[in-house]
Structure formats: structure tokens, C-alpha cells
Design a protein around this motif. Sequence first.
Motif, PDB file in Angstrom:
ATOM      1  N   ILE A 297      -8.143   3.835   0.532  1.00  0.00           N
ATOM      2  CA  ILE A 297      -8.708   2.728   0.138  1.00  0.00           C
ATOM      3  C   ILE A 297      -8.017   1.344   0.470  1.00  0.00           C
ATOM      4  CG2 ILE A 297      -7.691   2.477  -2.255  1.00  0.00           C
ATOM      5  CD1 ILE A 297     -10.414   1.945  -3.403  1.00  0.00           C
ATOM      6  N   ALA A 298      -6.768   0.891   0.571  1.00  0.00           N
ATOM      7  CA  ALA A 298      -6.264  -0.321   0.527  1.00  0.00           C
ATOM      8  C   ALA A 298      -5.202  -0.436   1.599  1.00  0.00           C
ATOM      9  CB  ALA A 298      -5.752  -0.493  -0.586  1.00  0.00           C
ATOM     10  N   GLY A 299      -5.375   0.423   2.783  1.00  0.00           N
ATOM     11  CA  GLY A 299      -4.461   0.288   3.970  1.00  0.00           C
ATOM     12  C   GLY A 299      -2.998   0.511   3.515  1.00  0.00           C
ATOM     13  N   GLY A 300      -2.475   1.018   2.594  1.00  0.00           N
ATOM     14  CA  GLY A 300      -1.128   1.213   2.039  1.00  0.00           C
ATOM     15  C   GLY A 300      -0.854   0.509   0.820  1.00  0.00           C
ATOM     16  N   LEU A 301      -1.587  -0.433   0.294  1.00  0.00           N
ATOM     17  CA  LEU A 301      -1.350  -1.007  -1.156  1.00  0.00           C
ATOM     18  C   LEU A 301      -1.646  -0.156  -2.157  1.00  0.00           C
ATOM     19  CD1 LEU A 301      -0.967  -3.579   1.051  1.00  0.00           C
ATOM     20  CD2 LEU A 301      -0.726  -4.592  -1.315  1.00  0.00           C
ATOM     21  N   PRO A 302      -1.158  -0.122  -3.270  1.00  0.00           N
ATOM     22  CA  PRO A 302      -1.497   0.766  -4.490  1.00  0.00           C
ATOM     23  C   PRO A 302      -2.706   0.384  -5.119  1.00  0.00           C
ATOM     24  CG  PRO A 302       0.555  -0.341  -5.226  1.00  0.00           C
ATOM     25  CD  PRO A 302       0.138  -0.654  -3.707  1.00  0.00           C
ATOM     26  N   LEU A 303      -3.698   0.972  -4.909  1.00  0.00           N
ATOM     27  CA  LEU A 303      -5.227   0.855  -5.796  1.00  0.00           C
ATOM     28  C   LEU A 303      -5.630   2.204  -5.638  1.00  0.00           C
ATOM     29  CD1 LEU A 303      -6.747  -1.601  -6.579  1.00  0.00           C
ATOM     30  CD2 LEU A 303      -8.115  -1.284  -4.439  1.00  0.00           C
ATOM     31  N   ALA A 304      -6.368   2.337  -6.871  1.00  0.00           N
ATOM     32  CA  ALA A 304      -7.296   3.436  -7.122  1.00  0.00           C
ATOM     33  C   ALA A 304      -8.531   3.213  -7.797  1.00  0.00           C
ATOM     34  CB  ALA A 304      -6.508   4.709  -7.956  1.00  0.00           C
TER      35      ALA A 304
END
Length: 451
Positions: A297-304
Motif C-alpha cells: 500500500i505505501a511503497g515500504g512505509l508501515p501502513l495498513a
Amino acid sequence: MGASQPGGPSLPQERRLVTAIPGPKSTELMTRRNAAVARGVSTTLPVFVTQAGGGVVVDVDGNSLIDFGSGIAVTSVGNSAEGVVRRASEQLQRFTHTCFMVTPYESYVAVAEQLNELTPGDHDKRTALFNSGAEAVENAVKIARAHTKRPAVVVFDHGYHGRTNLTMALTAKNMPYKESFGPFAPEVYRVPVAYPYRWLTGADNCAEEAAAQAIDMITKQIGAHNVAAVVIEPILGEGGFIEPAKGFLPRIVEFCKANGIVFVADEIQTGFCRTGQWFACDDEGIVPDLITTAKGIAGGLPLAAVTGRAEIMDSAHAGGLGGTYGGNPVACAAALGAIETMRGLDLNGAARRIGEIMLDRLGTMSEKFAEIGEVRGRGAMIAIELVKPGSKEPNAELAGAVAKACHAQGLLVLTAGTYGNVLRFLPPLVIPEHLLVEGLDVLEQAFAGSV
Ligand SMILES: *Cc1c(COP(=O)(O)O)cnc(C)c1O
């Protein structure tokens, strides 16, 4: 497959081995790592990364490896996509955190709007953001329980949903995910999934028989009226890229609808262009009540996220959902950059093209090597299941040996599967075609040298 993606733009898109894998600097760092980092956190390929982007990962010794893993299906847009880096950097300059539950900011709302638009179905939807996939799955269960006022959750053989206490209970495989970590959360029930390759009466009977068995277990052993949610991955990821036989998922959805059960699609691994669609549910026209997303979802940053029908999502009382960091502004900015990149570069088309190239090449390989029991998957989520020749006996030793040989030659591949006998391929969707083909050459040589 876009042109060479920045990592910065100078990062050469090539496989380059200048030392053994791992090289001396990585080996030294591994010694430090082992003295400082808990043993429970393992490492697939012990090279320490200094730069990554497009289709390559570069290590401290100067080796450049072809990436068929994407950090476990995360960096679909690459590890340093221009739109992700730009938007996240801009956000970092302005502020890093306020907590959305304390004082909100626009990017969280914009990510929710994107998810409401892109996920299957044109009904009224709401979204809540979290930090990790497991957290999203836990919250989907909380929401389904609040909505139905029922306790039970149904999951499937070979399913994977995370490593927290509830999601360990939802996950099928004991080692390494659950061993010695119980007791687990109650009211979790596991039923059969339509796994065509291993269905005892054959692939043709699989969808119908598996659905009948699952429904029979739900009605006879749990009672459908006690079930809050059915949670399933539309392609089972850690379980070995198992595509449930066509017809199985629609039958389960229909049963859920008839019995007031919330159908939750866990698209944490399959979502965001990975299978050549925005979501894998799209292929059979499945419209889940709730859908969980994370990874790509975020190109490698932590997000859910949990996204779903407004009336179900809003069953949870105000203040009942959230968390300190959920929907962090830098991660939200990155997600908007990642989604923009997916649209701009048509990464659904790129994933389908990757799938065509891989399935074609692996299909040819499977005629040569009797150890390849099945080639399967969709888009850029492709796997081969390895067996002992002339049988379907799982061949985990060979999967491990081939993976190791690939690593030594500068190709990052991952294994998977309940039996540990699946090699899975998850390249970034922006991998240049010449690297994809070279990676497949390395794989074939590794295979030939390992059987
Ligand atoms: C990876 C994964 C999870 C867990 O996500 P984390 O971010 O590791 O907590 C859950 N479900 C599926 C299908 C996954 O692939």
C-alpha cells in the motif's frame, strides 16, 4: 515494467557480484547482528543493504542482487519510487506526527478516499488505518464482532494472517509462527480450502467438495448463527500461493450472505496491483464486506487498513478503534505517492506482463524438471511447488537448495508453503524486463545444479 526506477536514478539496473554472497562486510555485520538482535528474528539472505530500487538490492560489499522478493510483496512500486520519496520527504519537512485521533490531517482522509474507491464494490464504504497487516486483521475481527454480536471466526487450512496473539490463532502453520507461543485466542475455527493440486479426489471436484465440507463444518460444528466473520486470503500467500479452485470463493461468499456472516478478504499480500488487478477478489467478481490491506500500500512505509461497508465499519463505537501511530502522516503521504505511481505507470498491466513471462518460462522448465509439481499464481505473484519425482511428496530440501543457489548467484528468492516446498516470486512491478529474464536464467541454472 517501467524504465529504470530511481534508487536514486543513478542505481544501475544490473546483477553484479564482486564478492562471495555474503561478502566480508556483510559477514562482519552479521556477527554484530547476532550479538545484538534476538534470535527469533531470522534472516533469509544475510547481505546488508545500502541502496535498493527498481529491480535491484545493493549490499555493503558492492554486490547488486536481482530482487524477486520485494521485501515480501511490499515494494511493488520499487524501494525508492520517485513519487513515494517526494511525498514522504515533503511531509517529513512539515510534521512527523500528531496522532490522527488527537488532531487530524488531510492525507489520512485522502488515503481512506482512495481505498473506498479502489476496493471492490460501489457501495458506501468507510476505512480505518493501522500500522501492520496483523493489526488490520485484528481490527476487522473486532468490527465484525461488534456488528454481528457473535463470537466465532472461521479461517482456512494454509491461511496466514499475522503474528499477534489473535492472528497467530487465525494462522494455520505451527512452525515457525506459533510453536511455543500459545495459548491462543479462543473462538477460532479452521475449515478446508479448495487446494486443487492436493485435493484427494482431483482438481475438478475441488471447489464444490471443499466448499461443501467447509459449510458443513460451520453449520454442524460451530453453528452459522455464532459466526461473526469468515476470513480468507483470495490467494493464500504464506501457505504457498494457493489459488482456491474457481467457484470456491463465490460459494463461501454466498453462504456468508445467507447467514449474516461478515466476509473478510485478507488482501494484505495480494492487493495493490500484485496479481494484475487492484485486488485479487476482482478476478471472480467477489465483493467482500471488509477487506484488509497493508504490504504494497505505501511503497515500504508501515501502513495498513480495513475498508468495508459503511454500516459494518460504523458498528464499532466512537473511540473503539485506533492506535497512537495508525495512519501516520509520513506513511499516508507515501501511500498517496505509491497509488499515484501504480496509476501513472499502469502497474496492473506491468504485473500481468510479468506473469506472462514467468508462467511461460516456468511452464517450459516444468517440462524439463520432474521435481516441479505445479506452476501457479497470477500477475507478479507466481510460485512453483516442488515434489519428489513421480509423486506429490513435498520436496522442501530442494526448495531450500535452489533458493540458496539463487542467493549465491545474486538472485533474491523466497520460499513458502505449509510444507516449505514452494519457491515464490514477487518481483517489484517496476523491475526492468531484462532483469526479470536474467533472474529466470539464474533460477533455471540453480535448479539444474540442485536436482
Ligand atoms: C503479511 C501478511 C499479514 C501480516 O502482515 P504484517 O504487516 O506482517 O503484520 C497478514 N495477512 C497476510 C495475507 C499477509 O500476507
